[in-house]
Write an enzyme that holds these catalytic residues in place. Structure first.
Site, short mmCIF file in Angstrom:
data_model
loop_
_atom_site.label_atom_id
_atom_site.label_comp_id
_atom_site.label_asym_id
_atom_site.label_seq_id
_atom_site.Cartn_x
_atom_site.Cartn_y
_atom_site.Cartn_z
N ARG A 161 -2.33 22.35 -14.85
CA ARG A 161 -1.32 21.34 -15.22
C ARG A 161 -1.51 20.90 -16.67
NH1 ARG A 161 1.07 16.32 -11.44
NH2 ARG A 161 2.55 15.59 -12.99
N ARG A 221 0.80 -1.24 0.00
CA ARG A 221 0.00 0.00 0.00
C ARG A 221 0.83 1.28 0.00
NH1 ARG A 221 -3.12 -3.06 3.59
NH2 ARG A 221 -4.89 -3.96 2.48
N LYS A 273 8.06 23.38 -13.81
CA LYS A 273 7.24 22.18 -13.61
C LYS A 273 6.76 22.11 -12.16
CE LYS A 273 5.80 17.74 -14.34
NZ LYS A 273 5.83 16.53 -15.11
N HIS A 294 9.67 10.60 -28.05
CA HIS A 294 8.58 11.41 -27.49
C HIS A 294 8.82 12.92 -27.68
CE1 HIS A 294 5.43 12.65 -24.76
NE2 HIS A 294 6.32 13.41 -24.13
N HIS A 354 1.45 18.15 -27.19
CA HIS A 354 1.33 16.71 -26.95
C HIS A 354 0.16 16.04 -27.66
CE1 HIS A 354 4.46 17.36 -24.07
NE2 HIS A 354 4.45 16.10 -23.68
N HIS A 401 1.53 13.12 -29.55
CA HIS A 401 1.20 11.72 -29.26
C HIS A 401 0.71 11.01 -30.52
CE1 HIS A 401 0.53 12.56 -24.70
NE2 HIS A 401 1.72 12.06 -24.93
N ASN A 451 0.64 19.93 -21.51
CA ASN A 451 0.38 19.09 -22.69
C ASN A 451 0.53 19.85 -24.00
OD1 ASN A 451 -0.21 16.79 -21.16
ND2 ASN A 451 -2.24 17.59 -20.73
N GLU A 454 -3.94 17.54 -12.22
CA GLU A 454 -4.26 17.95 -13.58
C GLU A 454 -5.75 18.25 -13.78
OE1 GLU A 454 -1.95 15.94 -16.64
OE2 GLU A 454 -3.50 16.43 -18.11
N LYS A 488 3.55 11.58 -11.28
CA LYS A 488 2.77 10.69 -12.15
C LYS A 488 3.56 9.40 -12.34
CE LYS A 488 0.07 13.74 -15.15
NZ LYS A 488 -0.19 14.08 -16.55
N GLU A 500 11.13 19.13 -24.85
CA GLU A 500 10.30 19.41 -23.66
C GLU A 500 10.75 20.72 -22.99
OE1 GLU A 500 7.63 17.82 -22.53
OE2 GLU A 500 7.73 15.85 -23.47
N1 LIG Z 1 5.59 10.42 -15.30
C1 LIG Z 1 5.56 11.46 -16.09
O1 LIG Z 1 5.14 12.56 -15.69
C2 LIG Z 1 6.09 11.32 -17.48
C3 LIG Z 1 6.29 12.46 -18.26
C4 LIG Z 1 6.84 12.30 -19.53
C5 LIG Z 1 7.17 11.03 -19.98
N2 LIG Z 1 6.94 9.94 -19.20
C6 LIG Z 1 7.30 8.59 -19.65
O2 LIG Z 1 8.70 8.55 -19.78
C7 LIG Z 1 9.06 7.52 -20.69
C8 LIG Z 1 10.16 8.03 -21.59
O3 LIG Z 1 11.27 8.37 -20.78
P1 LIG Z 1 12.71 8.66 -21.41
O4 LIG Z 1 12.58 9.55 -22.57
O5 LIG Z 1 13.57 9.10 -20.29
O6 LIG Z 1 13.16 7.26 -22.01
P2 LIG Z 1 13.83 5.94 -21.39
O7 LIG Z 1 13.61 5.86 -19.94
O8 LIG Z 1 13.38 4.81 -22.22
O9 LIG Z 1 15.38 6.21 -21.65
C9 LIG Z 1 15.87 6.29 -22.97
C10 LIG Z 1 17.08 5.40 -23.20
O10 LIG Z 1 18.25 5.99 -22.64
C11 LIG Z 1 18.93 5.06 -21.81
N3 LIG Z 1 19.58 5.88 -20.79
C12 LIG Z 1 18.97 6.51 -19.77
N4 LIG Z 1 19.85 7.29 -19.12
C13 LIG Z 1 21.05 7.13 -19.72
C14 LIG Z 1 22.33 7.70 -19.51
N5 LIG Z 1 22.54 8.64 -18.57
N6 LIG Z 1 23.34 7.31 -20.32
C15 LIG Z 1 23.10 6.40 -21.30
N7 LIG Z 1 21.92 5.85 -21.57
C16 LIG Z 1 20.89 6.22 -20.79
C17 LIG Z 1 17.89 4.14 -21.31
O11 LIG Z 1 18.42 2.91 -20.92
C18 LIG Z 1 16.99 4.02 -22.55
O12 LIG Z 1 17.50 3.08 -23.44
C19 LIG Z 1 7.78 7.15 -21.43
O13 LIG Z 1 7.36 5.89 -20.99
C20 LIG Z 1 6.77 8.22 -20.99
O14 LIG Z 1 5.47 7.73 -20.93
C21 LIG Z 1 6.41 10.07 -17.97
ZN LIG Z 2 6.08 15.03 -22.82
#
Ligand SMILES: NC(=O)c1ccc[n+]([C@@H]2O[C@H](COP(=O)([O-])OP(=O)(O)OC[C@H]3O[C@@H](n4cnc5c(N)ncnc54)[C@H](O)[C@@H]3O)[C@@H](O)[C@H]2O)c1
Ligand SMILES: [Zn+2]
Length: 356
Positions: free
Chosen positions: A238, A121, A224, A262, A245, A249, A242, A234, A143, A185
């Site tokens: 918030r 929990r 942020k 992304h 986005h 998306h 987007n 949101e 999130k 971003e």
């Molecule tokens: N929670 C939220 O508010 C929120 C907001 C935006 C996006 N997201 C989510 O985030 C995800 C995308 O995240 P991302 O863009 O960070 O991608 P990711 O986590 O897939 O990382 C991208 C790649 O870089 C590699 N990597 C990470 N750090 C590294 C480093 N310092 N050196 C070398 N390689 C490295 C990872 O292993 C991966 O292969 C999506 O699933 C999306 O839905 C969430």
């Molecule tokens: Zn985004």
């Protein structure tokens, strides 16, 4: 070191930002160490780059630690991986006092955060973002979630971490395309909230090699954090996060998550949303051109001739639709965003011609 406080009453937490911060995490966390288990959730590659060092420092400061790895890519954000994390934590004799350290990009942060929100929990967790996108976006705001066959991020929780540790030096090993994706971003934050910051980013993009990451990340995190403080769940403001986005998306889904990252898709989405803002009589011609030219400073992948009509259904599928109507974020001016429901299909289709 710079600290931004995200103020949410008894769920408030600090965002620490400093080069070389990774080496200081064990001393910052030592006051939180009551002998509980500390589990690092990461990817094996990231354990080799940073995680084993971090574990060594924690161990020599008296922490009891272990680690769990998840696969690379969206596959990590699945029910299966989530359930595997929970099982491994049980095997490791974790209990309600356990703390999780999410070391990775948005993928790791989202699934580790969701595991933290549900394990017994809810247990404490900390975000240690390693991608630019995670540093300025996904690690902040609570999130968390995973994907199901029906769509991305459809299962999740808003569950705030106890602290976020941002060390911009971790970006050195990040592939260039991932850096560009994060810069998309960052442009967004300037465009929706702060014109001066937008100008600073735009000027800094003239020479990406010497981009002042630490300073820019700080301001992006501040924006942020301010927005999340005002509207954690949101309900209103918030939503402006987007910007870019809705169409972003749709482009991501159409071209495949592997082809267009992304932040790259969001960058194109911001050009479209900027054009729509201008057509609706909000964003001035000058500001629209400035937005477009700034985004075009990013080396984005070319979008091959595509059929706009194929993108539209994805736009309409976006989960930001409320009672069947799109809630579209547009710019009133550079530095100020508003939402509108007055965006016709025709406007969306025409905006897509601008990025072809
Ligand atoms: N929670 C939220 O508010 C929120 C907001 C935006 C996006 N997201 C989510 O985030 C995800 C995308 O995240 P991302 O863009 O960070 O991608 P990711 O986590 O897939 O990382 C991208 C790649 O870089 C590699 N990597 C990470 N750090 C590294 C480093 N310092 N050196 C070398 N390689 C490295 C990872 O292993 C991966 O292969 C999506 O699933 C999306 O839905 C969430
Ligand atoms: Zn985004």
């Amino acid at each position: 070191m710079n600290i931004i406080n995200l103020n949410l009453g008894d769920r408030s937490y600090p965002i620490h930002i400093a080069s070389g911060l990774l080496d200081q995490i064990s001393s910052i966390l030592s006051e939180k160490n009551r002998g509980q288990k500390w589990i690092i959730i990461s990817q094996y590659r990231l354990m080799e780059l940073f995680g084993f060092d971090l574990m060594g420092r924690l161990k020599s400061s008296g922490f009891t630690t272990d680690f769990i790895t998840v696969p690379i890519g969206e596959a990590a954000k699945s029910i299966n991986e989530f359930s595997r994390i929970i099982s491994q934590m049980i095997e490791m004799n974790c209990d309600r006092s356990t703390s999780i350290l999410a070391l990775g990009g948005g993928v790791v942060g989202d699934v580790a955060g969701f595991a933290a929100s549900t394990f017994m929990r809810g247990v404490d967790y900390y975000q240690i973002p390693t991608t630019l996108l995670a540093m300025v976006d996904s690690a902040i705001g609570g999130k968390t979630g995973i994907n199901i066959a029906e769509g991305k991020n459809l299962v999740g929780a808003i569950y705030q971490p106890k602290a976020v540790f941002v060390d911009p030096t971790l970006l050195k090993s990040l592939p260039k395309e991932e850096v560009i994706s994060g810069l998309g971003e960052i442009i967004k934050y300037g465009a929706i909230k702060d014109k001066e910051f937008f100008n600073e980013i735009s000027n800094s993009l003239e020479n990406i090699e010497s981009f002042p990451f630490e300073k820019i990340i700080y301001r992006a995190c501040e924006i942020k954090a301010d927005i999340v403080t005002l509207d954690e769940r949101e309900g209103s403001i918030r939503r402006i996060l987007n910007f870019g986005h809705t169409i972003g998306h749709a482009l991501e889904a159409h071209f495949g998550y592997g082809k267009l990252r992304h932040g790259e898709a969001v960058s194109y989405g911001m050009i479209c949303a900027g054009w729509i803002s201008n057509q609706l009589g909000h964003l001035s011609d000058n500001d629209y051109q400035r937005l477009k030219k700034t985004i075009e400073k990013l080396p984005l992948p070319m979008l091959n001739n595509f059929d706009q009509n194929k993108i539209l259904p994805f736009v309409k599928n976006d989960k930001k639709t409320v009672s069947g109507k799109l809630n579209f974020v547009i710019l009133d001016t550079l530095g100020s965003a508003i939402t509108t429901k007055d965006v016709s299909d025709e406007l969306i289709l025409n905006s897509l011609k601008v990025i072809q």
